[in-house]
Motif scaffolding. Structure first.
Motif, PDB file in Angstrom:
ATOM      1  N   ASP A   1       0.872  -1.170   0.000  1.00 40.54           N
ATOM      2  CA  ASP A   1       0.000   0.000   0.000  1.00 40.54           C
ATOM      3  C   ASP A   1       0.911   1.223   0.000  1.00 40.54           C
ATOM      4  N   VAL A   2       1.257   1.686  -1.211  1.00 35.66           N
ATOM      5  CA  VAL A   2       2.228   2.765  -1.349  1.00 35.66           C
ATOM      6  C   VAL A   2       1.671   3.821  -2.287  1.00 35.66           C
ATOM      7  N   ASP A   3       1.803   5.061  -1.900  1.00 36.64           N
ATOM      8  CA  ASP A   3       1.426   6.182  -2.755  1.00 36.64           C
ATOM      9  C   ASP A   3       2.659   7.063  -2.895  1.00 36.64           C
ATOM     10  N   VAL A   4       3.408   6.861  -3.982  1.00 39.40           N
ATOM     11  CA  VAL A   4       4.687   7.538  -4.160  1.00 39.40           C
ATOM     12  C   VAL A   4       4.724   8.200  -5.524  1.00 39.40           C
ATOM     13  N   ASP A   5       5.178   9.435  -5.567  1.00 39.19           N
ATOM     14  CA  ASP A   5       5.435  10.140  -6.827  1.00 39.19           C
ATOM     15  C   ASP A   5       6.925  10.029  -7.119  1.00 39.19           C
ATOM     16  N   VAL A   6       7.268   9.500  -8.281  1.00 39.78           N
ATOM     17  CA  VAL A   6       8.670   9.334  -8.630  1.00 39.78           C
ATOM     18  C   VAL A   6       8.935  10.076  -9.931  1.00 39.78           C
ATOM     19  N   ASP A   7       9.960  10.902  -9.937  1.00 37.81           N
ATOM     20  CA  ASP A   7      10.357  11.633 -11.137  1.00 37.81           C
ATOM     21  C   ASP A   7      11.694  11.071 -11.596  1.00 37.81           C
ATOM     22  N   VAL A   8      11.665  10.314 -12.700  1.00 35.48           N
ATOM     23  CA  VAL A   8      12.863   9.630 -13.182  1.00 35.48           C
ATOM     24  C   VAL A   8      13.035   9.910 -14.666  1.00 35.48           C
ATOM     25  N   ASP A   9      14.256  10.261 -15.068  1.00 33.91           N
ATOM     26  CA  ASP A   9      14.564  10.394 -16.492  1.00 33.91           C
ATOM     27  C   ASP A   9      14.887   9.005 -17.029  1.00 33.91           C
ATOM     28  N   VAL A  10      14.341   8.689 -18.216  1.00 34.15           N
ATOM     29  CA  VAL A  10      14.452   7.342 -18.756  1.00 34.15           C
ATOM     30  C   VAL A  10      15.016   7.388 -20.171  1.00 34.15           C
ATOM     31  N   ASP A  11      15.953   6.466 -20.467  1.00 31.76           N
ATOM     32  CA  ASP A  11      16.430   6.231 -21.829  1.00 31.76           C
ATOM     33  C   ASP A  11      15.619   5.075 -22.396  1.00 31.76           C
ATOM     34  N   VAL A  12      15.132   5.222 -23.640  1.00 27.58           N
ATOM     35  CA  VAL A  12      14.353   4.158 -24.271  1.00 27.58           C
ATOM     36  C   VAL A  12      14.998   3.810 -25.604  1.00 27.58           C
ATOM     37  N   ASP A  13      15.347   2.540 -25.766  1.00 25.45           N
ATOM     38  CA  ASP A  13      15.802   2.016 -27.056  1.00 25.45           C
ATOM     39  C   ASP A  13      14.635   1.228 -27.633  1.00 25.45           C
ATOM     40  N   VAL A  14      14.208   1.603 -28.847  1.00 25.19           N
ATOM     41  CA  VAL A  14      13.025   0.998 -29.457  1.00 25.19           C
ATOM     42  C   VAL A  14      13.445  -0.042 -30.504  1.00 25.19           C
ATOM     43  N   ASP A  15      12.712  -1.144 -30.540  1.00 27.30           N
ATOM     44  CA  ASP A  15      12.918  -2.224 -31.513  1.00 27.30           C
ATOM     45  C   ASP A  15      14.337  -2.771 -31.494  1.00 27.30           C
ATOM     46  N   VAL A  16      14.840  -3.095 -30.325  1.00 24.84           N
ATOM     47  CA  VAL A  16      16.168  -3.694 -30.170  1.00 24.84           C
ATOM     48  C   VAL A  16      16.056  -5.174 -30.535  1.00 24.84           C
ATOM     49  N   PRO A  17      16.831  -5.640 -31.530  1.00 24.04           N
ATOM     50  CA  PRO A  17      16.750  -7.060 -31.899  1.00 24.04           C
ATOM     51  C   PRO A  17      17.425  -7.947 -30.850  1.00 24.04           C
ATOM     52  N   VAL A  18      16.740  -9.023 -30.493  1.00 27.59           N
ATOM     53  CA  VAL A  18      17.269  -9.990 -29.534  1.00 27.59           C
ATOM     54  C   VAL A  18      17.343 -11.339 -30.252  1.00 27.59           C
ATOM     55  N   PRO A  19      18.561 -11.845 -30.488  1.00 31.70           N
ATOM     56  CA  PRO A  19      18.678 -13.112 -31.232  1.00 31.70           C
ATOM     57  C   PRO A  19      18.235 -14.311 -30.396  1.00 31.70           C
TER      58      PRO A  19
END
Length: 54
Positions: free
Chosen positions: A8-26
């Protein structure tokens, strides 16, 4: 094994995020599946979440 977690947690988190889209995984059979990789900016030990769908 079964785990039950009651949170039972009510937390506001402000985080900068890096996103790599469509990364191929063999895969072992040579097929490449694409996924998006989201990770917080910066360094340090961080937990990993791996959502999976059938």
């Amino acid at each position: 094994m079964t785990f039950t977690v009651d949170v039972d947690v009510d937390v506001d988190v402000d985080v900068d995020v890096d996103v790599d889209v469509d990364v191929p995984v063999p895969m072992r059979d040579g097929t490449a599946l694409a996924t998006d990789v989201w990770r917080p900016e910066g360094s340090g030990p961080l937990p990993a979440l791996l959502p999976r769908t059938p």
